[in-house]
Design a protein around this motif. Structure first.
Motif, mmCIF file in Angstrom:
data_model
loop_
_atom_site.group_PDB
_atom_site.id
_atom_site.type_symbol
_atom_site.label_atom_id
_atom_site.label_comp_id
_atom_site.label_asym_id
_atom_site.label_seq_id
_atom_site.Cartn_x
_atom_site.Cartn_y
_atom_site.Cartn_z
ATOM 1 N N LEU A 76 -10.164 5.705 -1.457
ATOM 2 C CA LEU A 76 -9.396 4.460 -1.354
ATOM 3 C C LEU A 76 -9.999 3.399 -2.276
ATOM 4 C CD1 LEU A 76 -8.744 4.262 2.514
ATOM 5 C CD2 LEU A 76 -7.115 4.869 0.738
ATOM 6 N N ILE A 77 -11.356 3.351 -2.296
ATOM 7 C CA ILE A 77 -12.012 2.361 -3.157
ATOM 8 C C ILE A 77 -11.729 2.688 -4.642
ATOM 9 C CG2 ILE A 77 -14.246 1.418 -3.887
ATOM 10 C CD1 ILE A 77 -15.223 1.971 -1.019
ATOM 11 N N ASP A 78 -11.796 3.985 -4.961
ATOM 12 C CA ASP A 78 -11.517 4.399 -6.337
ATOM 13 C C ASP A 78 -10.119 3.962 -6.758
ATOM 14 O OD1 ASP A 78 -13.978 5.455 -6.627
ATOM 15 O OD2 ASP A 78 -13.382 7.548 -6.254
ATOM 16 N N ASN A 79 -9.168 4.210 -5.846
ATOM 17 C CA ASN A 79 -7.780 3.816 -6.121
ATOM 18 C C ASN A 79 -7.679 2.311 -6.302
ATOM 19 O OD1 ASN A 79 -6.747 6.339 -6.156
ATOM 20 N ND2 ASN A 79 -5.839 6.259 -4.100
ATOM 21 N N LYS A 115 -11.947 -5.587 -1.123
ATOM 22 C CA LYS A 115 -12.736 -5.833 0.093
ATOM 23 C C LYS A 115 -12.820 -4.561 0.947
ATOM 24 C CE LYS A 115 -12.967 -9.396 3.607
ATOM 25 N NZ LYS A 115 -12.152 -10.455 4.227
ATOM 26 N N LEU A 116 -14.052 -4.182 1.179
ATOM 27 C CA LEU A 116 -14.307 -3.008 2.052
ATOM 28 C C LEU A 116 -14.681 -3.538 3.436
ATOM 29 C CD1 LEU A 116 -14.850 0.024 2.407
ATOM 30 C CD2 LEU A 116 -17.104 -0.346 1.441
ATOM 31 N N LYS A 117 -13.928 -3.134 4.451
ATOM 32 C CA LYS A 117 -14.113 -3.762 5.764
ATOM 33 C C LYS A 117 -14.264 -2.700 6.869
ATOM 34 C CE LYS A 117 -12.008 -7.399 8.543
ATOM 35 N NZ LYS A 117 -10.831 -8.267 8.682
ATOM 36 N N SER A 174 -10.960 -0.463 6.473
ATOM 37 C CA SER A 174 -9.879 -0.833 5.535
ATOM 38 C C SER A 174 -10.432 -1.154 4.147
ATOM 39 C CB SER A 174 -9.103 -2.034 6.090
ATOM 40 O OG SER A 174 -9.951 -3.132 6.264
ATOM 41 N N VAL A 175 -9.545 -0.932 3.179
ATOM 42 C CA VAL A 175 -9.870 -1.286 1.778
ATOM 43 C C VAL A 175 -8.727 -2.176 1.274
ATOM 44 C CG1 VAL A 175 -10.287 -0.441 -0.555
ATOM 45 C CG2 VAL A 175 -11.124 0.864 1.416
ATOM 46 N N GLU A 176 -9.096 -3.400 0.994
ATOM 47 C CA GLU A 176 -8.082 -4.383 0.612
ATOM 48 C C GLU A 176 -8.258 -4.711 -0.879
ATOM 49 O OE1 GLU A 176 -8.185 -7.912 3.145
ATOM 50 O OE2 GLU A 176 -7.864 -9.086 1.310
ATOM 51 N N ASP A 177 -7.145 -4.774 -1.582
ATOM 52 C CA ASP A 177 -7.278 -5.130 -3.002
ATOM 53 C C ASP A 177 -6.256 -6.207 -3.359
ATOM 54 O OD1 ASP A 177 -4.721 -4.008 -3.972
ATOM 55 O OD2 ASP A 177 -5.619 -2.049 -3.470
ATOM 56 N N THR A 178 -6.448 -6.727 -4.521
ATOM 57 C CA THR A 178 -5.504 -7.761 -4.997
ATOM 58 C C THR A 178 -4.742 -7.215 -6.199
ATOM 59 O OG1 THR A 178 -7.314 -8.676 -6.294
ATOM 60 C CG2 THR A 178 -6.870 -9.713 -4.172
ATOM 61 N N GLY A 179 -4.387 -5.947 -6.080
ATOM 62 C CA GLY A 179 -3.720 -5.264 -7.193
ATOM 63 C C GLY A 179 -2.235 -5.546 -7.243
ATOM 64 N N SER A 180 -1.529 -4.619 -7.900
ATOM 65 C CA SER A 180 -0.100 -4.824 -8.116
ATOM 66 C C SER A 180 0.725 -4.639 -6.852
ATOM 67 C CB SER A 180 0.385 -3.807 -9.171
ATOM 68 O OG SER A 180 0.062 -2.505 -8.746
ATOM 69 N N PHE A 187 -5.212 -0.581 2.570
ATOM 70 C CA PHE A 187 -5.162 0.747 3.210
ATOM 71 C C PHE A 187 -6.145 0.739 4.377
ATOM 72 C CE2 PHE A 187 -3.317 1.588 -0.861
ATOM 73 C CZ PHE A 187 -2.414 2.613 -0.647
ATOM 74 N N TYR A 188 -5.701 1.188 5.528
ATOM 75 C CA TYR A 188 -6.626 1.169 6.685
ATOM 76 C C TYR A 188 -6.440 2.425 7.539
ATOM 77 C CZ TYR A 188 -2.583 -0.303 9.442
ATOM 78 O OH TYR A 188 -1.359 -0.364 10.041
ATOM 79 N N MET A 189 -7.484 2.702 8.251
ATOM 80 C CA MET A 189 -7.405 3.818 9.229
ATOM 81 C C MET A 189 -8.107 3.389 10.525
ATOM 82 S SD MET A 189 -10.112 6.423 7.452
ATOM 83 C CE MET A 189 -10.092 7.635 8.744
ATOM 84 N N ASP A 190 -7.399 3.642 11.629
ATOM 85 C CA ASP A 190 -7.985 3.355 12.949
ATOM 86 C C ASP A 190 -8.614 4.637 13.456
ATOM 87 O OD1 ASP A 190 -7.126 0.804 12.772
ATOM 88 O OD2 ASP A 190 -5.278 1.128 13.929
ATOM 89 N N LEU A 191 -9.859 4.533 13.872
ATOM 90 C CA LEU A 191 -10.604 5.745 14.196
ATOM 91 C C LEU A 191 -11.321 5.581 15.532
ATOM 92 C CD1 LEU A 191 -11.095 8.331 12.650
ATOM 93 C CD2 LEU A 191 -13.209 7.366 11.790
#
Lengths: 776, 322
Positions: A526-529, A540-542, A558-564, A622-626
């Protein structure tokens, strides 16, 4: 038991009970009233006895007074004269038992029998001679010694011509009272105890205890005496249900002699009165008669009832046995005849129904036969289809095996040159290259690694599709996990002028249980993407703790970005295989389109689901509840601080490693790498050579290629383990090197006695980790 | 077993359970009169055969005790004198004479000192009797009456039979009535017999009496017992010595005295007894005795009463009637 006997027995018991109850009630009532009547008669008897006794004593008293006043005794001078006069009087009058004349001092002058002459008159203690009346008698009862008897005594004064006072005593036998009562009682049919007592409570007479007279009343009667004190002259005392004591008091005839005589007639509590006895016997006979009659009547009645029923049963059985086609009318009562007619009608209907049933059964049998034929044809078709299916399955399995083999081979064939290329590139990098050459070489390395990554993705996807990926649950620190992840990706973000932020919730416990490698793969991807698709801004890695229930943690990564960002209609598709955000993206960024699909599948394996929130132009999250369990911090392994592990040089300490590898390029790459890390390397080009070197040298580790000429890695490993066993040598770690990164190889290696497994092309870090693990 | 059989079995058991169980016959006998020994032996023999289930015997030292038991209903049968039996009947005790045992025997006698030669010598003397209105009183009165003496010619004194000899010897009385075994003692002390009861014209007897309701209740047992008395009498007669030894456990008489006294008693057989009892209405020794007793008791201050034959005598009509 037959019904008739049952009914007879029932009637027997019921009638026994009823008649016994009735007989008992009748008997009790009759007994009660009869005993009451007897009590009344007893009262009458008691009054009669009392009157007779009074009369007797009165008469005797009168006789004695007459004698005392007569002149018969006046001429008597001698003892003999007195005696003869007394005898004459006694014979002439009603007899006393004895007559006695005593002088003024109480000395006996004469007695008709001459008994006791010269002795003193016997008197009760409470009576003195002065108390004896002149014109009346004094009556007492006592034991008279000279007669050796208990007697009644009437005594009066006798005045002699000379003026002297003499005393005249008449003795009466107590038996006389018994005789009197008995003869009065002859009218009565029943024997009763008759007791006469005086005011002092002394028995004066008892027909049952004749020798105990002049003694105190028995205790049983003393209470009655007290009760009678204030009652009338005669009456009845009830002492129990059926026990009545009759009494009668004296009416005054004796009052001048001795007051308050009372007579009791006491029936025996258990007396058997003949009338009642007869009644009881008669009742018993009646009861027996009733019981017998009712039992017999019951038997007859039940037979009358059961016989036609039994006949009906026999007919029904005959009909049932098929011996009769028509039901005959049974003999008996009207109801039985009606019943047999009803049976006849029923039988006719049954016969018709049977005929109808027969035709229906034959029709249904034909239909069933046709259906059976069709069914057997259908079964044959199904069997044929089944055979085809089995064949198809076998073919599919063969195809699958072929695919697996193909994958293994292509994997090996792709990895081996790639491994060599990467190794050679690393070697070239160390040469004196100008900047342009260096950039070109970095580009080659980068592209090659992308190619390796692509192959890895394809292989992993195929494993996920075949459900052959497994979880490896272990304890690890989430904080360390995220920190390391942050560190390893930070430089890539910085390279794109992006800000990489880490937001870790400190409430998350230190140690958790889970598959850290798969989690790393998902989050890392997810971070790579995010880095890949974000041009400016931040990533932001959370990690946050949503909830905690005992030892279970509910987490969101979650991995938050400010992309497109991703348009809503594409958001669902990004997790599908071989799909990317859009065509332009694919063209611009490249890639297989498998990354998110693999991530989602891995997230599913971890018990979660990978989701996305995205707004085009603003970025994506992108997030995942675990759900993870809290682990034991003591089980934590050392920090995964191996980032620079691959970069460290020459700390192998000169340990000796045997490398068995047939491919020249791989030989070269591996030797260079190992020597760079400080290990001494011996090379064997096949398994046989490896065995020979193993016999001659002691190695700290063996790196064994699996596919080699002459003797492959599996057999070579097996022989090494056999030798160790035979020669009692220490176990030398054997690490498999293979480009066959497909499912099943790892297990096969373990089966051949190998200790671990490293895939080609070598990942420096991975290889060094393994080597250090076994040579430490 | 068929149900019908079971049904009737239950029924018969039930009916049998309803019937009254027969009480054993109880007998009270004094121990010191040899005339009652066949009764004691018969009772013992019956007890041996029936293990006391049908007959119970109470041995008594005093006739009064036996009479009290009979009066109170505590026993069914006693052996007594006819005089006492009549008195008991007069009192209202419901009894019947079931067996005459024996008539007056030589064992009852009037004895005196040797200075008295005959009964007529007793004029003006004092004579000892056991009790007023008893057999002793009757025997003495009738004997003296036969000798021409009336009540005014002599005096009476109440002396028990065992004290007669001493009373004569001490001069308190001149003569007196006594009987076995005191009679033996008196004779040993030098007294003489003036007359014996067996010599008298009017004789009384010893009888076996039974309560009336017992005869109704246990007639069968009673009949068996009566027949056993006859057997016992014959046994004693046939081997007196042996049975004297056997009876010595039950009777208070020495063996020798018993052998001697038994010879003096004329024990009536069942046949003779039944004949006497059956003929009492036609006039017999037995009916004369009853008449004498009733008349005599009147002179002793007793209420005159009449005895109805069937009410007093258990007459087995047709049996042993001659």
């Amino acid at each position: 038991m037959k019904f008739s006997w049952k009914l007879a027995l029932l009637l027997f018991f019921v009638s026994s009970l009823c008649s016994a109850v009735v007989a008992y009630a009748v008997f009790s009532t009759v007994e009660h009233s009869y005993r009451q009547e007897l009590a009344i008669r007893n009262e009458l008897m008691a009054r009669t006895y009392m009157r007779e006794i009074e009369h007797y004593f009165h008469e005797k008293s009168t006789d004695l007074v007459l004698l005392s006043e007569s002149k018969a005794l006046e001429g008597c001078k001698t003892r003999q004269d007195f005696r003869e006069q007394l005898i004459l009087f006694n014979n002439a009058s009603r007899f006393f038992m004895s007559l006695t004349l005593a002088g003024s001092d109480g000395t006996i002058l004469a007695d008709i029998y001459g008994i006791g002459e010269g002795e003193k008159l016997a008197l009760p203690k409470h009576i003195r001679l002065e108390d004896i009346p002149a014109d009346n008698t004094l009556l007492f009862g006592m034991y008279i010694p000279r007669f050796d008897k208990k007697l009644f005594c009437l005594i009066t004064q006798h005045l002699c011509p000379e003026g002297k006072v003499h005393y005249l005593a008449a003795y009466l036998s107590v038996d006389y009272l018994a005789e009197l009562i008995h003869q009065t009682n002859e009218l009565s049919l029943f024997e009763r105890e008759v007791v006469l007592y005086d005011s002092m409570g002394r028995t004066l007479f008892s027909n049952k205890q004749i020798n105990h007279i002049f003694e105190p009343l028995p205790a049983s009667l003393l209470s009655i005496r007290d009760e009678l004190l204030n009652l009338d002259d005669s009456g009845i005392l009830q002492r129990g249900d059926n026990h009545y004591i009759a009494f009668a008091k004296d009416r005054g005839f004796l009052s001048n002699i001795q007051r308050h005589w009372t007579l009791l007639t006491v029936p025996d509590r258990n007396e058997k009165i003949p009338y009642l006895k007869t009644l009881r016997e008669q009742l018993l006979l009646i009861v027996i008669g009733i019981i017998l009659f009712s039992a017999y009547a019951g038997y007859l009645f039940s037979r009358t009832l059961s016989r036609p029923l039994l006949e009906l049963r026999d007919i029904a059985l005959t009909v049932a046995a098929g011996k009769l086609n028509k039901f005959p009318v049974a003999k008996g009562s009207k109801e039985i005849m009606q019943l047999s007619k009803a049976f006849a009608v029923m039988l006719e209907q049954l016969n018709e129904a049977r005929k109808d049933l027969k035709s229906k059964v034959s029709e249904r049998t034909r239909e069933l036969f046709d259906a059976n034929l069709k069914l057997s044809e259908r079964i044959q078709d199904i069997e044929k289809m089944q055979g085809e299916l089995v064949e198809a399955k076998e073919q599919a399995e063969k195809a699958n095996k072929a695919k697996s083999l193909f994958l293994a081979n292509i994997s090996h064939d792709l990895r081996t040159p790639l491994n060599a290329i990467l190794g050679l590139c690393d070697e070239i990098k160390d040469e004196n290259l100008n900047e342009n050459q260096t950039n070109l070489l970095e580009l080659v390395i980068s592209e090659t690694r992308q190619l390796v990554g692509l192959i890895e993705e394809v292989l992993q996807f195929s494993r996920l599709e075949a459900h052959s990926e497994h979880l490896a649950i272990e304890a690890f620190s989430l904080k360390t996990f995220f920190t390391n992840l942050y560190k390893t990706t930070q430089h890539r973000a910085e390279a794109k002028n992006l800000e990489l932020l880490l937001d870790f919730d400190e409430k998350i416990p230190e140690c958790v249980l889970g598959d850290s490698l798969k989690l790393r793969q998902v989050i890392g991807n997810l971070i790579d993407n995010a880095i890949k698709f974000t041009k400016h801004g931040h990533i932001k890695l959370k990690a946050e703790l949503l909830d905690r229930r005992h030892q279970v943690l509910y987490l969101r990564f979650s991995v938050e970005d400010t992309g497109s960002g991703i348009s809503p209609d594409r958001q669902k598709q990004v997790f599908e295989s071989f799909v990317q955000g859009d065509k332009d993206t694919a063209r611009f960024y490249g890639g297989s389109g498998l990354g998110l699909a693999i991530c989602r599948r891995l997230a599913n394996m971890l018990g979660s689901s990978l989701e996305v929130n995205s707004h085009p132009g603003r970025g994506s999250t992108f997030y995942m509840d675990l759900r993870m369990k809290v682990g034991d911090p003591e089980q934590l392994k050392g920090d995964d601080n191996n980032i620079a592990l691959a970069e460290r040089d020459a700390d192998g300490g000169g340990k000796r490693i045997l490398l068995a590898e047939d491919h020249p390029l791989n030989q070269r790459v591996a030797i260079r790498m190992l020597e760079k890390w400080g290990y001494h390397v011996d090379l064997a080009e096949n398994g046989e050579e490896a065995l020979r070197l193993f016999d001659n040298h002691k190695y700290d580790l063996i790196l064994m290629d699996l596919q080699m000429p002459i003797l492959d890695g599996f057999d070579a490993s097996r022989r090494i383990r056999t030798k160790e066993k035979e020669q009692s040598l220490n176990r030398t770690p054997v690490i498999a090197l293979t480009a066959h990164a497909v499912e099943g190889y790892k297990e096969k290696c373990e089966g051949a006695g190998m200790d671990d497994f490293v895939t080609k092309p070598f990942n420096k870090k991975e290889l060094r980790q393994v080597i250090e693990k076994f040579t430490a | 077993m068929r149900w019908s059989h079971l049904f009737f079995l239950i029924f018969f058991v039930w009916v049998a359970g309803c019937s009254e169980r027969e009480k054993p016959l109880s007998l009270s006998v004094v121990q010191d009169w040899p005339g009652y020994s066949p009764v004691i032996l018969a009772a013992r023999n019956m007890q041996k055969d029936h293990q006391t289930a049908r007959l119970k015997m109470i041995l008594s030292s005093d006739l009064k005790n036996s009479e009290d038991l009979l009066r109170a209903g505590a026993c069914d049968m006693i052996c007594t004198t006819l005089t006492n039996a009549v008195q008991l009947k007069g009192e209202g005790v419901p009894l019947k004479i079931v067996r005459i045992l024996h008539y007056s025997s030589p064992l009852d006698a009037i004895v005196s000192g040797k200075d008295i030669q005959s009964l007529s010598d007793l004029k003006g003397k004092t004579i000892g009797i056991g009790e007023l209105n008893s057999f002793s009183d009757l025997f003495v009165s009738k004997s003296l009456e036969e000798a021409g003496l009336s009540l005014k010619d002599y005096s009476l004194k109440i002396v028990p039979p065992e004290g007669i000899a001493d009373a004569i010897l001490s001069g308190k009385i001149s003569a007196g009535h006594t009987y076995f075994p005191s009679l033996q003692t008196a004779l040993q002390k030098g007294l003489i017999v003036l007359t014996r009861a067996s010599e008298k014209k009017i004789q009384v007897c010893d009888v076996l009496v039974c309560r009336s309701e017992t005869i109704e209740r246990s007639g069968k047992t009673l009949h068996e017992f009566l027949s056993r008395i006859d057997e016992a009498s014959e046994l004693i007669q046939s081997d007196t010595q042996h049975h004297a030894r056997e009876l010595s456990k039950d009777i208070a008489i020495s063996r020798d005295d018993f052998i001697r006294s038994w010879e003096s008693i004329d024990f009536l057989s069942a046949r003779e007894s039944d004949n006497e009892l059956n003929r009492h209405l036609q006039g017999s020794r037995f009916s004369d005795a009853i008449k004498s007793i009733l008349e005599f008791s009147k002179t002793r201050g007793h209420r005159p009463f009449r005895i109805a034959g069937d009410d007093f005598i258990y007459s087995r009509q047709g049996e042993h009637l001659e």
